[in-house]
Design a protein around this motif. Structure first.
Motif, PDB file in Angstrom:
ATOM      1  N   ARG A 161       0.839  -1.193   0.000  1.00 19.92           N
ATOM      2  CA  ARG A 161       0.000   0.000   0.000  1.00 19.92           C
ATOM      3  C   ARG A 161       0.881   1.253   0.000  1.00 19.92           C
ATOM      4  N   PRO A 162       0.535   2.257  -0.789  1.00 25.63           N
ATOM      5  CA  PRO A 162       1.341   3.481  -0.782  1.00 25.63           C
ATOM      6  C   PRO A 162       1.042   4.331   0.443  1.00 25.63           C
ATOM      7  N   THR A 163       2.046   5.027   0.923  1.00 23.97           N
ATOM      8  CA  THR A 163       1.838   6.033   1.954  1.00 23.97           C
ATOM      9  C   THR A 163       1.446   7.350   1.284  1.00 23.97           C
ATOM     10  N   LEU A 164       1.018   8.300   2.079  1.00 25.97           N
ATOM     11  CA  LEU A 164       0.658   9.602   1.520  1.00 25.97           C
ATOM     12  C   LEU A 164       1.875  10.277   0.904  1.00 25.97           C
ATOM     13  N   HIS A 165       3.046  10.051   1.493  1.00 29.12           N
ATOM     14  CA  HIS A 165       4.295  10.568   0.935  1.00 29.12           C
ATOM     15  C   HIS A 165       4.529  10.001  -0.466  1.00 29.12           C
ATOM     16  N   ASP A 166       4.308   8.688  -0.638  1.00 27.64           N
ATOM     17  CA  ASP A 166       4.470   8.063  -1.952  1.00 27.64           C
ATOM     18  C   ASP A 166       3.448   8.606  -2.942  1.00 27.64           C
ATOM     19  N   TYR A 167       2.231   8.769  -2.484  1.00 26.34           N
ATOM     20  CA  TYR A 167       1.142   9.134  -3.386  1.00 26.34           C
ATOM     21  C   TYR A 167       1.352  10.512  -4.003  1.00 26.34           C
ATOM     22  N   ILE A 168       1.728  11.500  -3.204  1.00 27.70           N
ATOM     23  CA  ILE A 168       1.831  12.849  -3.754  1.00 27.70           C
ATOM     24  C   ILE A 168       3.018  12.993  -4.706  1.00 27.70           C
ATOM     25  N   LEU A 169       4.025  12.120  -4.571  1.00 26.13           N
ATOM     26  CA  LEU A 169       5.166  12.185  -5.482  1.00 26.13           C
ATOM     27  C   LEU A 169       4.879  11.502  -6.819  1.00 26.13           C
ATOM     28  N   ILE A 170       3.915  10.574  -6.848  1.00 20.55           N
ATOM     29  CA  ILE A 170       3.642   9.809  -8.060  1.00 20.55           C
ATOM     30  C   ILE A 170       2.341  10.240  -8.736  1.00 20.55           C
ATOM     31  N   MET A 171       1.434  10.868  -8.001  1.00 21.29           N
ATOM     32  CA  MET A 171       0.136  11.218  -8.565  1.00 21.29           C
ATOM     33  C   MET A 171       0.298  12.188  -9.736  1.00 21.29           C
ATOM     34  N   ARG A 172      -0.735  12.240 -10.552  1.00 25.13           N
ATOM     35  CA  ARG A 172      -0.727  13.133 -11.705  1.00 25.13           C
ATOM     36  C   ARG A 172      -0.717  14.584 -11.226  1.00 25.13           C
ATOM     37  N   ARG A 173       0.068  15.408 -11.923  1.00 26.89           N
ATOM     38  CA  ARG A 173       0.200  16.808 -11.528  1.00 26.89           C
ATOM     39  C   ARG A 173       0.271  17.708 -12.758  1.00 26.89           C
ATOM     40  N   LEU A 174      -0.152  18.927 -12.573  1.00 27.58           N
ATOM     41  CA  LEU A 174       0.014  19.967 -13.594  1.00 27.58           C
ATOM     42  C   LEU A 174       1.033  20.997 -13.116  1.00 27.58           C
ATOM     43  N   PRO A 175       0.743  21.779 -12.080  1.00 27.61           N
ATOM     44  CA  PRO A 175       1.804  22.642 -11.529  1.00 27.61           C
ATOM     45  C   PRO A 175       2.722  21.845 -10.616  1.00 27.61           C
ATOM     46  N   THR A 176       3.879  22.408 -10.327  1.00 24.67           N
ATOM     47  CA  THR A 176       4.828  21.760  -9.422  1.00 24.67           C
ATOM     48  C   THR A 176       4.224  21.670  -8.028  1.00 24.67           C
ATOM     49  N   ILE A 177       4.363  20.508  -7.406  1.00 29.63           N
ATOM     50  CA  ILE A 177       3.781  20.293  -6.088  1.00 29.63           C
ATOM     51  C   ILE A 177       4.691  20.847  -4.993  1.00 29.63           C
ATOM     52  N   SER A 178       4.140  20.997  -3.819  1.00 28.51           N
ATOM     53  CA  SER A 178       4.952  21.262  -2.630  1.00 28.51           C
ATOM     54  C   SER A 178       5.555  19.936  -2.189  1.00 28.51           C
ATOM     55  N   PHE A 179       6.874  19.889  -2.090  1.00 27.37           N
ATOM     56  CA  PHE A 179       7.548  18.628  -1.792  1.00 27.37           C
ATOM     57  C   PHE A 179       7.416  18.287  -0.312  1.00 27.37           C
ATOM     58  N   PRO A 180       7.465  16.992   0.013  1.00 27.13           N
ATOM     59  CA  PRO A 180       7.266  16.567   1.407  1.00 27.13           C
ATOM     60  C   PRO A 180       8.197  17.246   2.392  1.00 27.13           C
ATOM     61  N   LYS A 181       9.456  17.491   2.013  1.00 23.67           N
ATOM     62  CA  LYS A 181      10.383  18.145   2.933  1.00 23.67           C
ATOM     63  C   LYS A 181       9.905  19.549   3.302  1.00 23.67           C
ATOM     64  N   ASP A 182       9.241  20.232   2.369  1.00 26.07           N
ATOM     65  CA  ASP A 182       8.705  21.568   2.653  1.00 26.07           C
ATOM     66  C   ASP A 182       7.351  21.495   3.349  1.00 26.07           C
ATOM     67  N   ILE A 183       6.551  20.499   2.989  1.00 29.95           N
ATOM     68  CA  ILE A 183       5.217  20.366   3.588  1.00 29.95           C
ATOM     69  C   ILE A 183       5.313  20.159   5.091  1.00 29.95           C
ATOM     70  N   CYS A 184       6.217  19.279   5.511  1.00 31.63           N
ATOM     71  CA  CYS A 184       6.361  19.025   6.949  1.00 31.63           C
ATOM     72  C   CYS A 184       6.749  20.284   7.699  1.00 31.63           C
ATOM     73  N   THR A 185       7.637  21.069   7.114  1.00 27.57           N
ATOM     74  CA  THR A 185       8.059  22.319   7.771  1.00 27.57           C
ATOM     75  C   THR A 185       6.919  23.323   7.822  1.00 27.57           C
ATOM     76  N   MET A 186       6.136  23.414   6.770  1.00 32.08           N
ATOM     77  CA  MET A 186       5.017  24.353   6.761  1.00 32.08           C
ATOM     78  C   MET A 186       3.955  23.970   7.787  1.00 32.08           C
ATOM     79  N   LEU A 187       3.682  22.669   7.915  1.00 27.47           N
ATOM     80  CA  LEU A 187       2.721  22.239   8.927  1.00 27.47           C
ATOM     81  C   LEU A 187       3.196  22.607  10.327  1.00 27.47           C
ATOM     82  N   MET A 188       4.496  22.522  10.542  1.00 23.20           N
ATOM     83  CA  MET A 188       5.045  22.891  11.841  1.00 23.20           C
ATOM     84  C   MET A 188       4.983  24.403  12.053  1.00 23.20           C
ATOM     85  N   MET A 189       5.225  25.163  10.994  1.00 22.19           N
ATOM     86  CA  MET A 189       5.239  26.627  11.122  1.00 22.19           C
ATOM     87  C   MET A 189       3.879  27.189  11.506  1.00 22.19           C
ATOM     88  N   ILE A 190       2.819  26.672  10.885  1.00 24.93           N
ATOM     89  CA  ILE A 190       1.489  27.219  11.192  1.00 24.93           C
ATOM     90  C   ILE A 190       0.824  26.473  12.342  1.00 24.93           C
TER      91      ILE A 190
END
Length: 417
Positions: A161-190
């Motif tokens: 089973r994929p983790t959420l980390h795996d899913y966002i890196l492989i899912m279909r995208r149009l604009p560039t995504i926020s990468f997991p290393k940045d997402i974790c920091t942003m969740l901590m910041m707010i």
């Protein structure tokens, strides 16, 4: 001579079955060595009885008997003479794959430091195909998650089973995504907590939206805004695809706690978000600085906002608009997250053999009085260790600057000296 005749009879039977459309019998179950061996021996025993039976009846008996005697399979039902594995035998409580959920297929090449990672949605009639071979989805459904499967080319792949980390890196995208290393920091910041109400300006492909939805929990709410309709549709599809798969394989349901809005925070944010107050906000827009005056109306006092900007010029614009317009915000952190992947693998020779290191090893034991006790001979002698190679592989390139600003009651005129 007898072996050649048995092989020729076996091949002749397959050639006869193909025009009849019954060749699907041979791929109705996973190509395990135990199953294939039992089927071959059983066919040799029944080959002398083929004259008294029709070809189709013999094929059904061979597959049915093999599947009944193989412990790898659960209850088997036949539909139009084709044996099928009943996916309802396995439940999500046992950690097995379920029809309709997402599965991640992995094949790694340690020598070349490459890997194949693909996420597919399992369906009864689906077939996964790649350069390593093909696997029908029905061979995966009902099986244990996190085990190896053989493709049609007898190549092993890992399916889990994929983790959420795996899913966002492989899912279909149009604009560039926020990468997991940045997402974790942003969740901590707010400082996202369960039950919070969060504003996201710039849905993109939905990566940050998924992590915010998970962080606020069933009692929270995420309002995601996107000005481009095709981006908004993709973000909504990616969110629903993950949510539906999660709800199939987990007892704790993923609720629909995200509300998508078509619009721009700067132009029509007042109309769309009228009457709402947020505990935090994540801004990923081209003109982040222009959104600062709008945030004053919707962000609670003490709430934090994180800006995801591409260059230092945008960081300066955010700081300058707070100073020039005396907005009730204070910039507390400006960070750039670095991330480095490491490779730790056993050292191998060119022929694939492990490189061993031998060293003499002795064990000294003491008794209760502190005197050295006699050591058994089995504890003394040469010991072999496999050497490992550890090295950094990929250092992260620059993705974005993260700017944390906190909403205050009044403009801070002199607390920073």
């Amino acid at each position: 001579m007898i072996r050649n005749r048995a092989r020729q009879s076996f091949e002749a039977l397959i050639r006869i079955l193909q025009p009849c459309g019954v060749s699907r019998f041979w791929s109705a179950t996973p190509a395990s060595s135990r199953y294939l061996l039992f089927r071959k021996k059983l066919f040799q025993r029944l080959s002398n009885e083929l004259k008294a039976q029709t070809v189709c009846e013999a094929a059904r008996e061979i597959n049915q008997s093999a599947m009944e005697n193989c412990s790898l399979f659960g209850k088997v039902e036949s539909s139009e003479g084709i044996p099928q594995v009943d996916s309802k035998v396995q439940t999500k409580a046992t950690g097995n794959f379920i029809d309709g959920e997402l599965a991640m297929i992995i094949r790694e090449n340690i020598k070349k430091h490459t890997s194949m990672k693909v996420i597919v949605k399992l369906t009864e009639k689906g077939i996964f195909s790649c350069k390593y071979g093909a696997i029908p989805h029905r061979h995966i459904i009902g099986e244990t998650c996190g085990r190896e499967f053989l493709t049609s080319q007898d190549i092993q792949v890992l399916i889990r089973r994929p983790t959420l980390h795996d899913y966002i890196l492989i899912m279909r995208r149009l604009p560039t995504i926020s990468f997991p290393k940045d997402i974790c920091t942003m969740l901590m910041m707010i400082d996202v907590s369960p039950g919070d109400s969060i504003l996201e300006a710039g849905s993109g492909s939905g990566a940050m939206t998924l992590f915010l939805s998970k962080a606020v929990g069933p009692q929270g709410k995420v309002h995601s805004m996107e000005m481009k309709m095709k981006h908004l549709d993709l973000a909504s599809k990616n969110f629903n695809r993950w949510k539906d798969s999660w709800n199939l394989s987990h007892n704790c349901k993923w609720t629909s706690n995200v509300e998508f809005h078509h619009g721009c925070l700067i132009n029509n944010g007042y109309r769309i978000l009228e009457g709402l107050k947020f505990d935090g906000a994540v801004i990923d827009m081209e003109e982040c600085a222009a959104a600062m005056p709008v945030l004053i109306q919707f962000l609670k006092i003490g709430g934090a906002v994180c800006f995801y900007v591409a260059n230092i010029t945008q960081v300066i614009e955010i700081c300058d608009i707070i100073r020039s317009q005396e907005l009730p915000f204070t910039v507390e952190n400006i960070v750039e997250v670095q991330h480095t992947d490491w490779i730790v693998n056993p050292a191998r020779r060119r022929n694939g053999a492990f490189i061993n290191s031998t060293s003499n090893m002795s064990v000294h034991l003491t008794d209760d009085d502190g005197k050295e006790a006699k050591t058994p001979e089995r504890l003394i002698g040469p010991a072999q260790y496999i050497k490992y190679i550890a090295k950094p592989w990929k250092g992260s390139e620059h993705s974005a600057f993260l700017v944390k600003a906190v909403r205050l009651e009044l403009f801070p005129s002199s607390y920073k000296v």
